[in-house]
Scaffold this motif. Structure first.
Motif, PDB file in Angstrom:
ATOM      1  N   ILE A  41       1.532  -1.322   0.090  1.00 50.46           N
ATOM      2  CA  ILE A  41      -0.404   0.167   0.235  1.00 50.46           C
ATOM      3  C   ILE A  41       0.922   1.452  -0.499  1.00 50.46           C
ATOM      4  N   PRO A  42       1.414   2.492  -1.035  1.00 51.64           N
ATOM      5  CA  PRO A  42       2.063   3.226  -1.480  1.00 51.64           C
ATOM      6  C   PRO A  42       1.509   4.418  -0.411  1.00 51.64           C
ATOM      7  N   ASP A  43       0.614   4.075  -0.372  1.00 49.74           N
ATOM      8  CA  ASP A  43      -0.026   5.767   1.077  1.00 49.74           C
ATOM      9  C   ASP A  43       1.148   5.194   2.202  1.00 49.74           C
ATOM     10  N   GLN A  44       0.597   3.506   3.278  1.00 50.14           N
ATOM     11  CA  GLN A  44       1.029   3.415   3.846  1.00 50.14           C
ATOM     12  C   GLN A  44       2.637   2.672   4.211  1.00 50.14           C
ATOM     13  N   LYS A  45       3.033   2.818   3.221  1.00 50.99           N
ATOM     14  CA  LYS A  45       5.098   2.720   3.035  1.00 50.99           C
ATOM     15  C   LYS A  45       4.369   1.481   3.367  1.00 50.99           C
ATOM     16  N   TYR A  46       3.918   0.192   3.166  1.00 50.46           N
ATOM     17  CA  TYR A  46       3.924  -0.856   3.977  1.00 50.46           C
ATOM     18  C   TYR A  46       3.821  -1.861   2.420  1.00 50.46           C
ATOM     19  N   GLY A  47       4.799  -2.871   3.003  1.00 53.55           N
ATOM     20  CA  GLY A  47       4.396  -4.073   1.998  1.00 53.55           C
ATOM     21  C   GLY A  47       4.619  -5.620   2.704  1.00 53.55           C
ATOM     22  N   PHE A  48       4.287  -6.342   2.049  1.00 47.76           N
ATOM     23  CA  PHE A  48       4.242  -7.789   2.709  1.00 47.76           C
ATOM     24  C   PHE A  48       3.707  -8.343   1.801  1.00 47.76           C
ATOM     25  N   VAL A  49       4.927  -9.926   2.104  1.00 45.90           N
ATOM     26  CA  VAL A  49       5.243 -10.978   1.253  1.00 45.90           C
ATOM     27  C   VAL A  49       5.869 -12.150   1.986  1.00 45.90           C
ATOM     28  N   ILE A  50       4.756 -13.167   1.624  1.00 48.70           N
ATOM     29  CA  ILE A  50       5.019 -14.297   1.865  1.00 48.70           C
ATOM     30  C   ILE A  50       5.387 -15.632   0.867  1.00 48.70           C
TER      31      ILE A  50
END
Length: 370
Positions: A339-348
């Motif tokens: 989510i670019p707005d949150q500068k958040y990423g998740f990968v699994i």
């Protein structure tokens, strides 16, 4: 023995210099921030994942989380091979399955930037000299001839996901609807390799590494097999049984053949949020919606996804627009979102056929991710 002040200062300096590399090499974060603003303790997250894995008998896992353009969490769990009890380590490589697609799209967009590829030139113009008869159903051939990289990357080709050797029948006029297609990505990869005169084997993979992977720090991700991974590769699992065979792809499969792990793939997600190797305008074009779902679209109804960019699906959330992709090679499954707005990423990444129930459990702690 009484030490002089100078000697004491010298020993303090030596201790500092010895400890400095160690402190820089460790991740000091004890918490992560999730998209809804909450702060989660890493120890709690680890315990949550372990319990969830045990409850569904998921063999092995590699997971990474990004906050503010940095990997603040990377951990591995379980077994690379359930039969031998070989553990997953931070060197273990997994099949990325369809997470291959957005990374290959990024590679092609870099080639577009360099003027090597035109997003809107039909791929048939590259393939025509070598195109075999019988691959496309005669009633779909004219539609196939208008397929472009833009249409394929946003899943507007009308080609089925996989045809398994049957003649391809295109379901609608390309560019007018949505139909997820790994098969179409395969044709795009073959077309690009043919255009360059290097085919779609190791030479194409080497170009991907040079232009896309290595410039952003990815050094453990390949589309064709590298023997250096022999000791670190995970085995897949179906219904708890270990698959003894390792897929060692000799051809680039843009739709499925990536080998990677969560930490390496997280570097790609960081690049998507804060591009360094491509221009911001190129990144924006990738994340712009190119294929908007119609009101009767199954994904829209079941997941809330609204369309597709050039590589990633899109889903509006209360915390900002989520860009996401799943991966499923049956005995390997994977998932990535940011989510670019949150500068958040998740990968699994998981080496089994039961990752998605685990994701639902993780969401109970971290909030909406899927």
């Amino acid at each position: 023995m009484i030490l002089s002040k100078r000697t004491v200062k010298l020993w303090i300096l030596i201790f500092y210099l010895i400890s400095l590399p160690m402190s820089f090499g460790q991740k000091s974060s004890k918490t992560i921030r999730v998209p809804d603003g909450r702060v989660i303790n890493i120890a709690i997250l680890n315990e949550h994942i372990k319990k969830a894995m045990d409850s569904i008998n998921l063999p092995g896992l590699s997971i990474a989380i990004i906050n503010d353009d940095a990997i603040v969490y990377h951990n591995t769990f379980g077994f690379a091979n359930l039969k031998t009890k070989k553990p997953v380590t931070k060197r273990t490589i997994f099949e990325g399955a369809s997470l291959s697609k957005p990374l290959f799209a990024y590679f092609l967009m870099k080639m577009v930037e360099k003027g090597v590829l035109d997003l809107d030139e039909p791929i048939y113009s590259y393939l025509e000299p070598i195109f075999p008869e019988g691959v496309i159903h005669k009633d779909s051939f004219e539609d196939y001839k208008i397929l472009t990289p833009r249409i394929i990357l946003s899943h507007g080709s009308g080609i089925p996901n996989w045809v398994k050797g049957k003649p391809i029948e295109i379901k609608f006029k390309p560019g007018t609807d949505f139909s997820y297609s790994g098969e179409a990505y395969q044709h795009l990869g073959a077309a690009f390799g043919t255009k360059l005169g290097i085919g779609w084997g190791s030479k194409l993979d080497s170009l991907f590494l040079k232009e896309a992977a290595h410039p952003i720090g990815m050094d453990r991700s390949t589309y064709t097999w590298n023997d250096i991974n022999n000791e670190d590769v995970a085995n897949g699992h179906m219904k708890g049984k270990t698959n003894p065979e390792i897929n060692k792809y000799k051809k680039v499969g843009p739709g499925f053949s990536l080998h990677s792990d969560a930490e390496d793939y997280a570097l790609f997600l960081i690049e998507m949020m804060n591009p360094k190797n491509i221009k911001l305008t190129t990144r924006n074009q990738m994340l712009r919606e190119h294929n908007h779902f119609k009101s009767d679209n199954k994904l829209l109804k079941e997941t809330g996804q609204t369309g597709w960019g050039l590589g990633f699906a899109q889903k509006p959330t209360p915390n900002g627009l989520m860009h996401l992709h799943t991966g499923n090679n049956r005995d390997f499954q994977a998932y990535a979102m940011f989510i670019p707005d949150q500068k958040y990423g998740f990968v699994i990444f998981a080496n089994s056929d039961n990752l998605f129930p685990l994701l639902e459990t993780i969401e109970k702690l971290l909030g909406e991710h899927f």
